[in-house]
Design a protein around this motif. Structure first.
Motif, PDB file in Angstrom:
ATOM      1  N   ILE A  39      -2.732   1.944  13.093  1.00 55.49           N
ATOM      2  CA  ILE A  39      -2.691   2.117  11.635  1.00 55.49           C
ATOM      3  C   ILE A  39      -3.761   1.890  11.187  1.00 55.49           C
ATOM      4  N   ILE A  42      -5.991   5.267  11.820  1.00 56.30           N
ATOM      5  CA  ILE A  42      -5.417   6.363  10.950  1.00 56.30           C
ATOM      6  C   ILE A  42      -5.970   6.032   9.453  1.00 56.30           C
ATOM      7  N   ARG A  70       6.290   3.950  13.718  1.00 50.04           N
ATOM      8  CA  ARG A  70       7.087   4.485  12.700  1.00 50.04           C
ATOM      9  C   ARG A  70       7.133   3.606  11.522  1.00 50.04           C
ATOM     10  N   LEU A  73       4.052   2.513   9.779  1.00 45.86           N
ATOM     11  CA  LEU A  73       3.297   3.540   8.878  1.00 45.86           C
ATOM     12  C   LEU A  73       4.211   3.436   7.627  1.00 45.86           C
ATOM     13  N   LYS A  74       5.410   3.305   7.544  1.00 44.98           N
ATOM     14  CA  LYS A  74       6.301   3.276   6.533  1.00 44.98           C
ATOM     15  C   LYS A  74       5.929   2.254   5.561  1.00 44.98           C
ATOM     16  N   SER A  77       2.750   2.652   3.969  1.00 49.10           N
ATOM     17  CA  SER A  77       2.734   3.752   2.931  1.00 49.10           C
ATOM     18  C   SER A  77       3.437   3.102   1.641  1.00 49.10           C
ATOM     19  N   LEU A  92      -0.719   8.526   5.374  1.00 48.47           N
ATOM     20  CA  LEU A  92       0.054   7.519   5.940  1.00 48.47           C
ATOM     21  C   LEU A  92       1.332   8.506   6.064  1.00 48.47           C
ATOM     22  N   ASP A  93       1.952   9.091   4.950  1.00 49.36           N
ATOM     23  CA  ASP A  93       3.091   9.997   5.146  1.00 49.36           C
ATOM     24  C   ASP A  93       2.783  11.159   5.941  1.00 49.36           C
ATOM     25  N   GLU A  95       0.992  11.429   8.816  1.00 51.43           N
ATOM     26  CA  GLU A  95       0.905  10.963   9.951  1.00 51.43           C
ATOM     27  C   GLU A  95       2.314  10.308  10.409  1.00 51.43           C
ATOM     28  N   ASN A  96       2.989  10.340   9.670  1.00 52.80           N
ATOM     29  CA  ASN A  96       4.581   9.707   9.823  1.00 52.80           C
ATOM     30  C   ASN A  96       5.302  10.905  10.444  1.00 52.80           C
ATOM     31  N   LEU A  99       3.923  12.113  14.000  1.00 55.67           N
ATOM     32  CA  LEU A  99       4.238  11.088  15.055  1.00 55.67           C
ATOM     33  C   LEU A  99       5.147  11.901  16.199  1.00 55.67           C
TER      34      LEU A  99
END
Length: 202
Positions: A39, A42, A70, A73-74, A77, A92-93, A95-96, A99
């Motif tokens: 993270i 990223i 996952r 990331l959420k 975000s 971040l969204d 990259e989600n 994934l």
């Protein structure tokens, strides 16, 4: 995880990109540290999950890693949105979504993917192809059936030799590890020995 991350763990998460080795005991938070590092990189713009290769030893570990990434990331975000960091939230969204394109899998699964996608690259030292492009991996049931067939072929040959008086040692083996009605015990022994030998490192 209580007290996560520690100072040492945070240092690993924020370490500049490059080769690093993290050695720690089971349950010490290695997966959490790796997730945090992913993270962090990223957000810094140093990596994208669509180009990531994350290898584990077991299917359970790879599934756990993907699930934790996952979730991280959420959460990141959501935090970015609350802090008004729109650019960070967008990354971040994105990259989600990426994934699902990341290689988060076991070493064996990744090697299989490589061979399936680049079979023409699997060559011997003389440049000859080692596998067919349409090769298949045997499932567990087929493997067991072929192994049982191989044992039957071996024993059938030994029975013929013993009947011709050419293999008395085989008859002694039968006396020790089979009954008068069945050689099932001997077959089981051969399977057990084979399984054990395959478990040895060399």
């Amino acid at each position: 995880m209580s007290g996560f991350p520690s100072a040492a763990q945070q240092a690993i998460i924020e370490e500049s990109k490059g080769n690093i080795l993290v050695s720690a005991a089971a349950g010490s938070g290695k997966t959490a540290v790796m997730t945090g590092r992913i993270i962090d990189r990223i957000v810094k713009g140093e990596m994208s999950l669509q180009h990531a290769l994350i290898l584990t030893f077991t299917n359970a570990a790879s599934e756990s890693m993907e699930r934790k990434i996952r979730q991280a990331l959420k959460e990141a975000s959501k935090e970015a949105r609350l802090n008004g960091e729109e650019d960070k939230r967008v990354i971040l969204d994105r990259e989600n979504l990426n994934l699902q394109r990341a290689h988060i899998q076991t070493i064996h699964a990744f090697c299989l993917w490589l061979i399936q996608n680049f079979p023409y690259e699997v060559l011997d030292e003389d440049g000859n192809h080692l596998i067919d492009a349409d090769f298949q991996i045997m499932d567990e049931q087929t493997t067991k059936e072929l192994f049982a067939l191989a044992i039957s072929e071996i024993l059938d040959e030994e029975y013929k030799l013993a009947k011709a008086g050419e293999n008395p040692l085989f008859l002694k083996l039968l006396d020790n590890y089979s009954s008068s009605r069945s050689d099932r015990q001997l077959r089981g022994l051969m399977t057990s020995v084979h399984t054990y030998l395959r478990s040895l490192p060399n």
